[in-house]
Design a protein around this motif. Structure first.
Motif, PDB file in Angstrom:
ATOM      1  N   CYS A 236     -10.402  -0.717  -2.940  1.00 40.28           N
ATOM      2  CA  CYS A 236      -9.894  -1.726  -3.876  1.00 40.28           C
ATOM      3  C   CYS A 236      -8.509  -1.340  -4.383  1.00 40.28           C
TER       4      CYS A 236
ATOM      5  N   GLN B 174      -5.634   5.407  -4.743  1.00 41.26           N
ATOM      6  CA  GLN B 174      -5.689   4.769  -3.436  1.00 41.26           C
ATOM      7  C   GLN B 174      -6.658   5.519  -2.536  1.00 41.26           C
TER       8      GLN B 174
ATOM      9  N   THR C  12      -8.120  -0.173   2.312  1.00 40.22           N
ATOM     10  CA  THR C  12      -7.729  -1.376   1.592  1.00 40.22           C
ATOM     11  C   THR C  12      -7.277  -2.401   2.616  1.00 40.22           C
TER      12      THR C  12
ATOM     13  N   ILE D  90     -13.971  -6.450  -2.287  1.00 32.75           N
ATOM     14  CA  ILE D  90     -12.655  -5.883  -2.553  1.00 32.75           C
ATOM     15  C   ILE D  90     -12.091  -6.534  -3.815  1.00 32.75           C
TER      16      ILE D  90
ATOM     17  N   THR E  36     -11.377   4.271  -6.422  1.00 36.00           N
ATOM     18  CA  THR E  36     -11.364   3.224  -5.418  1.00 36.00           C
ATOM     19  C   THR E  36     -11.927   3.714  -4.099  1.00 36.00           C
TER      20      THR E  36
ATOM     21  N   LYS F 265       0.809  -1.214   0.000  1.00 36.97           N
ATOM     22  CA  LYS F 265       0.000   0.000   0.000  1.00 36.97           C
ATOM     23  C   LYS F 265       0.844   1.267   0.000  1.00 36.97           C
TER      24      LYS F 265
END
Length: 244
Positions: free
Chosen positions: A161, A93, A108, A150, A158, A65
């Motif tokens: 995801c 993100q 996420t 997800i 997003t 991430k």
């Protein structure tokens, strides 16, 4: 009669292999999948040959991430170790570092999952579902709804995801179809908050000390793969991952 019985026996013994091979055939009936194969499969096969990766192969995905990266690792059936084949950038993100806890938190997930959905008619071009929530996630969420749905998908929007753009999801989707069609029923997708080196862990724990126990647990599997390039054998119990 004996010949007929023998033929029926042979067909029965081979039916599972044919059924597995039908997965790609069924996927190719969808326009977006057939277009992805037409556009990407020849160049992907050439890249596989150049990398020395034979077919059939098994696929492993690792997402990070903080770095916004999705790595695809492959190994030819019969080989013990994986090799890095491609790295893709997230194109958007949401949320912050730390696991997903409840529905609507925009996070996420972080943890050990596998692909459980191939969606050739996704609202986000093509999408691959991730098996969130698992037992560790549900334990953490407690009485809260942990959420779900997800995906790794196309487009660049997003709410938790992993989006890669339409162009890149075509490559990832094709490789996933090939792996599943060759018999890989569970394609691992491991999502980490960051590259979990000792230095990174110490740095990020200064910002997010509440995640010490969880991230230290995640790091065990990360370190095993980094050392061996093999998927760790794991189980889930009481909100923790256990590694063999």
């Amino acid at each position: 009669m004996k010949v007929l019985v023998k033929l029926i026996f042979l067909l029965t013994m081979t039916t599972p292999a044919f059924a597995q091979a039908d997965f790609k055939t069924e996927q190719l009936k969808f326009d977006r999948v057939s277009a992805a194969y037409e556009e990407k499969w020849n160049s992907l096969q050439e890249a596989l040959r150049s990398a020395g990766i034979g077919r059939p192969f098994k696929l492993y995905m690792a997402a990070y991430k903080a770095e916004g990266k999705l790595e695809l690792w492959l190994k030819t059936n019969g080989q013990k170790t994986h090799q890095l084949f491609r790295t893709y950038n997230f194109c958007a993100q949401s949320g912050i570092l730390g696991p997903k806890v409840k529905e609507g938190d925009l996070q996420t997930p972080e943890g050990y999952y596998y692909l459980n959905v191939f969606n050739p008619k996704s609202s986000f071009h093509l999408s691959l579902g991730i098996s969130y929530p698992n037992q560790v996630d549900r334990f953490r969420s407690g009485k809260e709804k942990p959420g779900g749905e997800i995906y790794i998908h196309g487009n660049c929007v997003t709410v938790g995801c992993i989006p890669l753009t339409d162009d890149k999801i075509r490559e990832v989707y094709v490789l996933a179809v090939e792996a599943k069609n060759a018999g890989q029923d569970q394609i691992p997708v491991h999502i980490f908050p960051f590259k979990m080196t000792a230095g990174n862990l110490n740095t990020y724990l200064k910002q997010f000390p509440a995640h010490r126990a969880f991230w230290t647990n995640l790091q065990t599997g990360y370190a095993y793969f980094e050392k061996n390039h093999m998927i760790p054998v794991l189980s889930e119990k009481s909100g923790r991952y256990l590694f063999k």
